[in-house]
Design an enzyme around this catalytic site. Structure first.
Site, PDB file in Angstrom:
ATOM      1  N   HIS A  30      44.477  57.701  28.720  1.00  0.00           N
ATOM      2  CA  HIS A  30      43.053  57.925  28.446  1.00  0.00           C
ATOM      3  C   HIS A  30      42.309  58.652  29.571  1.00  0.00           C
ATOM      4  CE1 HIS A  30      43.668  55.827  24.824  1.00  0.00           C
ATOM      5  NE2 HIS A  30      43.420  54.604  25.212  1.00  0.00           N
TER       6      HIS A  30
ATOM      7  N   HIS B 178      36.890  55.244  21.280  1.00  0.00           N
ATOM      8  CA  HIS B 178      37.712  54.039  21.379  1.00  0.00           C
ATOM      9  C   HIS B 178      36.978  52.773  20.926  1.00  0.00           C
ATOM     10  CE1 HIS B 178      40.994  51.547  22.808  1.00  0.00           C
ATOM     11  NE2 HIS B 178      41.626  52.602  23.258  1.00  0.00           N
TER      12      HIS B 178
ATOM     13  N   GLU C 100      41.869  55.559  16.419  1.00  0.00           N
ATOM     14  CA  GLU C 100      41.507  56.639  17.347  1.00  0.00           C
ATOM     15  C   GLU C 100      42.078  57.944  16.804  1.00  0.00           C
ATOM     16  OE1 GLU C 100      43.147  55.287  21.222  1.00  0.00           O
ATOM     17  OE2 GLU C 100      43.163  53.363  20.231  1.00  0.00           O
TER      18      GLU C 100
HETATM   19  C1  GLA Z   1      44.992  52.562  23.415  1.00  0.00           C
HETATM   20  C2  GLA Z   1      46.433  52.377  23.670  1.00  0.00           C
HETATM   21  C3  GLA Z   1      46.770  50.947  23.851  1.00  0.00           C
HETATM   22  C4  GLA Z   1      45.886  50.311  24.886  1.00  0.00           C
HETATM   23  C5  GLA Z   1      44.448  50.544  24.534  1.00  0.00           C
HETATM   24  C6  GLA Z   1      43.521  50.046  25.610  1.00  0.00           C
HETATM   25  O1  GLA Z   1      44.660  52.293  22.139  1.00  0.00           O
HETATM   26  O2  GLA Z   1      47.246  52.957  22.686  1.00  0.00           O
HETATM   27  O3  GLA Z   1      48.115  50.809  24.204  1.00  0.00           O
HETATM   28  O4  GLA Z   1      46.169  50.857  26.142  1.00  0.00           O
HETATM   29  O5  GLA Z   1      44.199  51.903  24.362  1.00  0.00           O
HETATM   30  O6  GLA Z   1      43.737  48.729  25.925  1.00  0.00           O
END
Ligand code: GLA
Length: 387
Positions: A142, A216, A351
């Site tokens: 991210h 997110h 997402e």
């Molecule tokens: C995303 C990732 C997950 C996790 C979340 C945050 O969705 O795919 O594995 O890291 O973010 O907790």
């Protein structure tokens, strides 16, 4: 005759003045209506001393979306249930510090420059290798520790009386978190008349770079943030998904969902196969994978239904993939907005994005952005009820 002309002239002048005044009143009215559907208030002060504002968008039905200029984070979003009751359906912290001090779950945040994982926190572009922030085991997740979810965005209220919009802008300098090029990103959040939140992304760069933007938010359509989301029914318009390795990096294989726990082509309870012995479900600790969406262009890709409240969320996007994450890392460390703790699987994310690790997997759709090009993308989360 002269008198008549004088009289006509006077009448014309009066009429013009009247029309002019009316126009002025109308524009005053539309301005104040615009103010009415976007309220601005003080939200909190970060450890660095930045004063953060909260923008509340409201539509005629009474649906509300709250956004802060820290991380472009959606801190609250209400949706009606089958009795017409509007309740908050997105997970979040009870105190501003939750967002300011790390936001370990990325609650409600805008994600950039690169949503999802990049293997070994490196990629090569035009023969040059870039090392980016390693914040998830061996990988980068991210956008790195100081990704877009930690940045202060410039916010401009736009839109009109019926559809309040916020335009958020962030300029990421060349080299930030290891990424090349000065990247200018704008995100427009619009709350529509028909209870949809539209998110329009744009980005430009001054050097060849990579970009993968997403949002997110974690949803729990029950409106009770201590309740697991396993009782929500999900339908995903995807015939294939991307299997992952032990650090959640796609292996490059595109696997058919048919006959696997990943088959959501027809509506299925999220909880039905979430504890399956399937190797991929085990690696994800539940669902934490990218589905390859069928079709191209802006299309409906997912429907989520919560029978208890009748709430329905439909997701549309123009992106090639969606990370369906079933909140497997939620671990009860924080209070929820409806009391209790944020336990395991009490929220899910959809997402919309390009595939994880695309810069290192030549067979995946490109995420390269060049100077003179404009990255553009749109995702819509629409709320309704089924009785
Ligand atoms: C995303 C990732 C997950 C996790 C979340 C945050 O969705 O795919 O594995 O890291 O973010 O907790």
């Amino acid at each position: 005759m002269k008198r008549i002309i004088n009289y006509l002239g006077f009448a014309l002048l009066t009429a013009l003045l009247f029309v002019g005044c009316k126009k002025e009143n109308q524009s005053e009215k539309s301005q104040s209506t615009q103010m009415e559907n976007i309220q601005v208030s003080d939200y909190g002060v970060t450890a660095k001393g930045d004063s953060i504002k909260k923008y509340t968008l409201t539509n005629k039905n009474g649906m509300k979306v709250e956004v802060i200029n820290f991380g472009g984070i959606i801190t609250s979003l209400t949706a009606p249930d089958k009795d017409g009751k509007y309740e908050d359906v997105v997970l979040g912290f009870t105190k501003p510090e939750g967002y300011f001090d790390g936001n370990p779950y990325y609650f409600g945040a805008l994600i950039g420059r690169f949503g999802n994982r990049i293997a070994n926190a490196k990629f090569t572009l035009d023969g040059k290798t870039y090392d980016i922030d390693k914040n998830d085991g061996p990988n980068s997740l991210h956008g790195g520790k100081e990704g877009f979810h930690t940045k202060i965005w410039t916010v401009e209220p736009i839109g009109n009386a019926e559809t309040p919009s916020l335009k958020l802008t962030y300029v990421s300098n060349d080299g930030e978190e290891g990424y090349p090029g000065k990247l200018t990103t704008t995100v427009v959040y619009t709350l529509t008349k028909d209870n949809a939140l539209e998110i329009a992304y744009e980005a430009t760069t001054d050097k060849t770079t990579i970009v993968n933007l997403t949002q997110h938010s974690y949803f729990n359509l029950s409106g009770k943030f201590t309740q697991p989301i396993t009782d929500h029914e999900l339908q995903l318009d995807a015939d294939q998904f991307l299997p992952v390795n032990s650090t959640l990096i796609p292996t490059g294989e595109r696997r058919n969902v048919a006959g696997t726990p990943f088959d959501f082509k027809t509506p299925k309870l999220i909880g039905k196969d979430i504890n399956s012995d399937d190797e991929q479900v085990k690696l994800g600790k539940g669902f934490d994978h990218n589905w390859i969406l069928n079709g191209t262009g802006l299309r409906k890709i997912a429907t989520v239904y919560h029978s208890g409240t009748g709430r329905v969320m439909e997701v549309s996007t123009d992106q090639p993939g969606v990370q369906f994450y079933s909140g497997n890392f939620l671990d009860g460390k924080f209070d929820t907005k409806t009391g209790g703790k944020n336990e395991h699987r009490t929220g899910f994310c959809l997402e919309t994005q390009h595939f994880p690790d695309s810069p290192n997997e030549a067979s995946f759709p490109t995420v390269v952005l060049k100077p003179g090009e404009k990255f553009q993308s749109k995702t819509i989360y629409k709320f309704s009820v089924k009785k």
